[in-house]
Write an enzyme that holds these catalytic residues in place. Structure first.
Site, PDB file in Angstrom:
ATOM      1  N   HIS A  99      33.760  -0.172  10.892  1.00 53.95           N
ATOM      2  CA  HIS A  99      34.919   0.711  10.705  1.00 53.95           C
ATOM      3  C   HIS A  99      35.676   0.265   9.446  1.00 53.95           C
ATOM      4  O   HIS A  99      35.785  -0.932   9.174  1.00 53.95           O
ATOM      5  CB  HIS A  99      35.833   0.671  11.936  1.00 53.95           C
ATOM      6  N   GLU A 175      33.202   8.725   7.892  1.00 59.52           N
ATOM      7  CA  GLU A 175      34.666   8.730   7.941  1.00 59.52           C
ATOM      8  C   GLU A 175      35.222   8.449   6.543  1.00 59.52           C
ATOM      9  O   GLU A 175      35.337   7.274   6.154  1.00 59.52           O
ATOM     10  CB  GLU A 175      35.172   7.621   8.880  1.00 59.52           C
TER      11      GLU A 175
END
Ligand code: PGA
Length: 263
Positions: A99, A175
């Site tokens: 992430h 993302e």
């Protein structure tokens, strides 16, 4: 064939254990009903401390659980870390790695991502591998270069595990960093190009069971933006997943029924 859409709730560090338990108990029936909807997979990713009680509460249901990270090591003198094996032991079947917040604040590197990925595959835990460019890379037209770099090690681990990872969904979550928590979402042409490119890259590694997700400002107002993106298999949802009614609206958005599997 209808494809299964993944809705992954990334609760980050927003909810205390008590908040997470309250979320689970207050919305238990509706969550279970949501998870029983055909062709939809609900995956909750609470903090480490809330994982165990929550996997117990939802033991006999179709709600799935994911961790937000795991150790790049198996066992030993690694204070503060949690290994993939332990996650598996408490009923965790998914794990987010790479992430951008981990890359930015927790020294996540391509090398640590590759190690974590290997441990997750060994434990039969589906990785949710996050990739994405920052705004300046986007503005400079460097998106594919960045994604390519972020995927190199990932691909070599997946190739090494041909056979082991065949059945395990391997999730790639695109993302864009500039989209996370900002309300800005790339236009559809860009998204279509990225997902088409991703599918082409991943096709070289046959047999892996890829799932392509988008993350970054997915909420009840923006969900319609993704209905025509051909290769999308689901979403990684941050802040909008903290409000159950909003999360439910995202999951129930009409178009998810209409898509067919393209890969
Ligand atoms: P957001 O976060 O939905 O709040 O933008 C997404 C993520 O970081 O996974």
């Amino acid at each position: 064939m209808k494809k299964e859409i993944f809705f992954i709730a990334n609760w980050k560090m927003y909810l205390s254990v008590n908040d997470a338990l309250q979320f689970a108990t207050e919305n238990y029936d509706e969550l279970v009903a949501l998870a029983n909807t055909s062709h939809k997979k609900i995956i909750l990713c609470p903090s480490f401390t809330a994982l165990y009680p929550l996997t117990n509460i939802f033991k006999e249901t179709k709600i799935h659980f994911g961790a937000q990270d795991c150790s790049p090591h198996n066992k030993g003198p690694f204070t503060g870390q949690i290994c993939a094996k332990d996650l598996k032991a408490i009923g965790c079947h998914y794990c987010i790695i790479g992430h951008s917040e981990m890359r930015q604040y927790n020294y996540e590197t391509q090398e640590s991502i590759a190690k974590k990925l290997q441990h997750l595959i060994d434990q039969n835990i589906s990785p949710v591998i996050c990739i994405g460019e920052n705004k300046s890379e986007y503005d400079q037209g460097l998106v594919f270069q960045v994604l390519n770099e972020q995927l190199k090690e990932v691909f070599s681990v997946i190739k090494k595990n041909r056979g082991n990872s065949e059945k395990l969904p391997i999730c790639i979550a695109y993302e864009p960093i500039w989209s996370i928590g900002t309300g800005s979402i790339p236009d559809n042409t860009h998204l279509e190009n990225v997902f088409t490119w991703l599918v082409a890259q991943c096709q070289h590694i046959d047999n892996a069971h890829w799932k392509f997700l988008y993350g970054g400002s997915v909420n009840q107002e923006t969900i319609y933006r993704f209905e025509n993106i051909t290769h999308l298999d689901g979403y990684l949802i941050g802040s909008a997943s903290l409000d159950f009614q909003e999360f439910k609206k995202i999951v129930n958005y009409k178009s998810h029924y209409l898509t067919t599997s393209a890969h």
